[in-house]
Write an enzyme that holds these catalytic residues in place. Sequence first.
Site, PDB file in Angstrom:
ATOM      1  N   ASP A 289      -0.872 -69.699  -4.097  1.00  0.00           N
ATOM      2  CA  ASP A 289      -2.354 -69.091  -4.692  1.00  0.00           C
ATOM      3  C   ASP A 289      -2.316 -67.678  -4.128  1.00  0.00           C
ATOM      4  O   ASP A 289      -3.276 -67.195  -3.435  1.00  0.00           O
ATOM      5  CB  ASP A 289      -3.448 -69.943  -4.220  1.00  0.00           C
ATOM      6  CG  ASP A 289      -4.432 -69.623  -5.024  1.00  0.00           C
ATOM      7  OD1 ASP A 289      -4.694 -68.936  -6.030  1.00  0.00           O
ATOM      8  OD2 ASP A 289      -5.994 -69.755  -4.217  1.00  0.00           O
TER       9      ASP A 289
ATOM     10  N   ASP B  31      -5.006 -69.406   3.505  1.00  0.00           N
ATOM     11  CA  ASP B  31      -5.431 -70.119   2.502  1.00  0.00           C
ATOM     12  C   ASP B  31      -4.302 -70.803   1.832  1.00  0.00           C
ATOM     13  O   ASP B  31      -3.909 -70.467   0.535  1.00  0.00           O
ATOM     14  CB  ASP B  31      -6.464 -69.557   1.401  1.00  0.00           C
ATOM     15  CG  ASP B  31      -6.989 -70.500   0.520  1.00  0.00           C
ATOM     16  OD1 ASP B  31      -6.949 -71.697   0.786  1.00  0.00           O
ATOM     17  OD2 ASP B  31      -7.952 -70.191  -0.324  1.00  0.00           O
TER      18      ASP B  31
END
Length: 264
Positions: A144, A161
Amino acid sequence: PGRWSQEQIQEEHDFLLDLVEYEVPVIAPIDFDGHTLFTLKDMDLHYTIFNKQGGRAPDEFNDEEIEQVGRLLARLHNVGAMKTAPHRLRLTPEVYLKSNLDFLLDQKIIPNHLELSFKSVLENIYNISKNSFNNIHFQRIHGDCHLGNILRRGDVFHLIDFDDMVTGPCIQDMWLLLPGRDEYAENLRSKLIESYMTMRDFNFEELRLSETLRALRMINYSAWIAKRFDDPAFKNAFPFFESPSYWEGQINDLREQTYWIQES
């Protein structure tokens, strides 16, 4: 709760700890006596503690910065290739398209009069892309890696993240960082890859997967909302999700994406 298994979360932590060991700038979970993942008593709720890290997401990159990011991704992928993550999702049309389509159809979320059109366009994408990943190397990647998941503090870029960490092709972390199709984006991507190759080989065959991966991300986004739509926070954040106009837009966007897949 319930989104990831304990094994999947632990593999995310293991990847982060591996990256820290090789001095790749990431924000890893804090280790307490050899453990990073804990569970609240009497609750099926896992938790982890991270250090706070200041910085901000970059708006764009200049030539020097994109070369720095290219080397950063190469280091990330070098470490990612050292071990496997058998419990994490595989970034394939079977998982990100076919399984998501089956879920959306089973849940009866798509308006009845649009269900057949949506199913048809996704099946078309699946049929033209299902063999595209043959002979492509799969390994641990960020998964991501968009601009919002890079934190700049002074001259240092931190990758953050890793919640959507997957086993997949390395190009996923490159196209998502520079998703444009114009000449400017192409030039930046060339500089990124050139810098990447100073520290790691790159399989140029993966470039043709970019548009297929873009389609898989679009489909997975709708499924991601659908799987959590019982949560009042999601209903407030995505009030348009059940409207026909949302699904009409998805069908049109995916039809256009089919063209780009075929062009690639």
